[in-house]
Design a protein around this motif. Structure first.
Motif, short mmCIF file in Angstrom:
data_model
loop_
_atom_site.label_atom_id
_atom_site.label_comp_id
_atom_site.label_asym_id
_atom_site.label_seq_id
_atom_site.Cartn_x
_atom_site.Cartn_y
_atom_site.Cartn_z
N VAL A 25 0.84 -1.20 0.00
CA VAL A 25 0.00 0.00 0.00
C VAL A 25 0.87 1.25 0.00
O VAL A 25 0.58 2.23 -0.70
CB VAL A 25 -0.95 0.01 1.21
CG1 VAL A 25 -1.75 1.31 1.25
CG2 VAL A 25 -1.90 -1.17 1.16
N ALA A 26 1.96 1.23 0.77
CA ALA A 26 2.84 2.39 0.88
C ALA A 26 3.36 2.82 -0.48
O ALA A 26 3.54 4.02 -0.75
CB ALA A 26 3.99 2.08 1.82
N HIS A 27 3.60 1.87 -1.36
CA HIS A 27 4.16 2.20 -2.67
C HIS A 27 3.15 2.91 -3.56
O HIS A 27 3.54 3.54 -4.55
CB HIS A 27 4.69 0.93 -3.34
CG HIS A 27 6.04 0.52 -2.83
ND1 HIS A 27 7.15 0.43 -3.63
CD2 HIS A 27 6.47 0.20 -1.58
CE1 HIS A 27 8.21 0.08 -2.91
NE2 HIS A 27 7.80 -0.07 -1.66
N GLU A 28 1.87 2.82 -3.23
CA GLU A 28 0.85 3.62 -3.92
C GLU A 28 0.56 4.92 -3.17
O GLU A 28 0.28 5.96 -3.78
CB GLU A 28 -0.45 2.80 -4.03
CG GLU A 28 -0.32 1.54 -4.85
CD GLU A 28 -0.15 1.83 -6.33
OE1 GLU A 28 -0.67 2.87 -6.79
OE2 GLU A 28 0.51 1.03 -7.02
N PHE A 29 0.64 4.86 -1.87
CA PHE A 29 0.30 5.99 -1.00
C PHE A 29 1.30 7.14 -1.13
O PHE A 29 0.90 8.31 -1.27
CB PHE A 29 0.25 5.47 0.44
CG PHE A 29 0.11 6.49 1.52
CD1 PHE A 29 -1.09 7.15 1.73
CD2 PHE A 29 1.17 6.75 2.39
CE1 PHE A 29 -1.23 8.08 2.76
CE2 PHE A 29 1.03 7.66 3.43
CZ PHE A 29 -0.17 8.32 3.61
N ALA A 52 8.11 3.50 6.88
CA ALA A 52 9.38 4.22 6.95
C ALA A 52 10.37 3.68 5.92
O ALA A 52 11.09 4.46 5.26
CB ALA A 52 9.97 4.10 8.36
N GLU A 53 10.43 2.38 5.76
CA GLU A 53 11.32 1.76 4.79
C GLU A 53 10.99 2.23 3.37
O GLU A 53 11.88 2.52 2.57
CB GLU A 53 11.20 0.24 4.89
CG GLU A 53 12.26 -0.53 4.14
CD GLU A 53 12.19 -2.01 4.46
OE1 GLU A 53 13.25 -2.66 4.45
OE2 GLU A 53 11.07 -2.52 4.70
N SER A 54 9.69 2.35 3.07
CA SER A 54 9.28 2.81 1.75
C SER A 54 9.59 4.29 1.56
O SER A 54 9.98 4.71 0.45
CB SER A 54 7.78 2.56 1.57
OG SER A 54 7.49 1.17 1.61
N ILE A 55 9.43 5.10 2.60
CA ILE A 55 9.80 6.52 2.51
C ILE A 55 11.27 6.67 2.16
O ILE A 55 11.66 7.45 1.28
CB ILE A 55 9.48 7.24 3.84
CG1 ILE A 55 7.98 7.28 4.09
CG2 ILE A 55 10.06 8.66 3.84
CD1 ILE A 55 7.61 7.69 5.52
N LEU A 62 15.07 13.89 4.11
CA LEU A 62 16.17 14.36 4.96
C LEU A 62 16.27 13.46 6.19
O LEU A 62 17.36 13.08 6.63
CB LEU A 62 15.92 15.80 5.38
CG LEU A 62 16.91 16.41 6.39
CD1 LEU A 62 18.29 16.55 5.75
CD2 LEU A 62 16.41 17.76 6.89
N SER A 63 15.10 13.10 6.75
CA SER A 63 15.06 12.28 7.95
C SER A 63 13.70 11.61 8.05
O SER A 63 12.72 12.09 7.47
CB SER A 63 15.32 13.12 9.21
OG SER A 63 14.32 14.12 9.33
#
Length: 264
Positions: A25-29, A52-55, A62-63
């Motif tokens: 889902v994160a990869h679409e979000f 967090a890993e996807s971000i 930056l963080s």
């Protein structure tokens, strides 16, 4: 009958149950948020670090600062993510231990519905976000489109009708577009938008589907651990007949999440 709250402690068990699907889902979000590079991110209810890993992989932050009440989840996130831009700590989503106006983007994955004080959590997410920053989250559509969990509860209620009030679709009315939009508008977000994110969830066979429910992490697995072996076996057989009538063929289901975003 289950009377205790859902258990959230073992990061590895949660990863098999829902964490792996959250990452999809994160990869679409994340692209939907259109974030700027070099932004400071907050991940509230970060769990095992799937979002967090996807971000880190997709957004050039930056963080990324993650917070979660579960020490077990935080331990897994720290073990899995060695990137120096990421930090994880234990803390309460309704009393976030960060200064106001600290982050450019504040997000949360699959957490809002499990926090009884939805609005308090949302207001804390707004507080730690800078003016004109983005606040966003996503939650499973337990009542309909999250088929992995919906089929489980349909089978459990068929076998034990007295437990119908435990079904997550009924327990989590926030997990629908209108309540999510209304919540964001109440806490002062502007330009609020809501969308569905649908991802395929494929299981190699019935055991691949069933075994994550034995990990005692989350509402359905906690319920399953609370019933006796005979009832557990009847639920398993009802599900097997429904999902794998032809034997050990792959099981193809859909998982729908509702995502919402707004500007501070």
């Amino acid at each position: 009958m289950m009377t205790e709250a859902a258990n959230w402690g073992s990061g590895d068990a949660y990863e098999q149950y829902a964490g792996r699907w959250s990452r999809k889902v994160a990869h679409e979000f994340l692209p939907w948020l259109s974030p700027a590079n070099r932004a400071a991110w907050a991940d509230v209810g970060c769990g095992t670090g799937a979002l967090a890993e996807s971000i880190l992989a997709l957004c050039e932050p930056l963080s990324v600062n993650g917070i979660d009440k579960s020490e077990g989840f935080i331990a897994v996130a720290r073990r899995k993510i060695a990137d120096s831009r990421a930090q994880f700590q234990c803390g309460d989503a309704t009393a976030i231990p960060w200064d106001s106006a600290t982050f450019d983007v504040t997000v949360s994955a699959l957490t809002l519905n499990f926090v009884p004080e939805h609005e308090k959590m949302a207001r804390e997410m707004v507080r730690v976000t800078r003016p004109n920053g983005t606040v966003a989250c996503y939650v499973w559509d337990y009542g309909g489109g999250m088929e992995m969990m919906r089929y489980f509860w349909e089978a459990a209620i068929e076998i034990s009708p007295g437990d119908s009030k435990l079904a997550q679709g009924e327990r989590f009315p926030i997990c629908q577009p209108a309540p999510l939009r209304a919540l964001c508008e109440r806490v002062g977000l502007r330009s609020v938008a809501v969308r569905a994110i649908d991802i395929p969830t494929y299981f190699q066979d019935f055991d691949d589907y069933w075994n994550p429910f034995l990990g005692k992490q989350g509402g359905a697995p906690t319920y399953l651990a609370s019933v006796d072996e005979k009832l557990r076996g009847r639920i398993r057989e009802a599900l097997r007949c429904r999902l794998a009538p032809a034997g050990d063929d792959p099981i193809k289901l859909n998982a729908r999440a509702w995502a919402v975003k707004g500007i501070v």
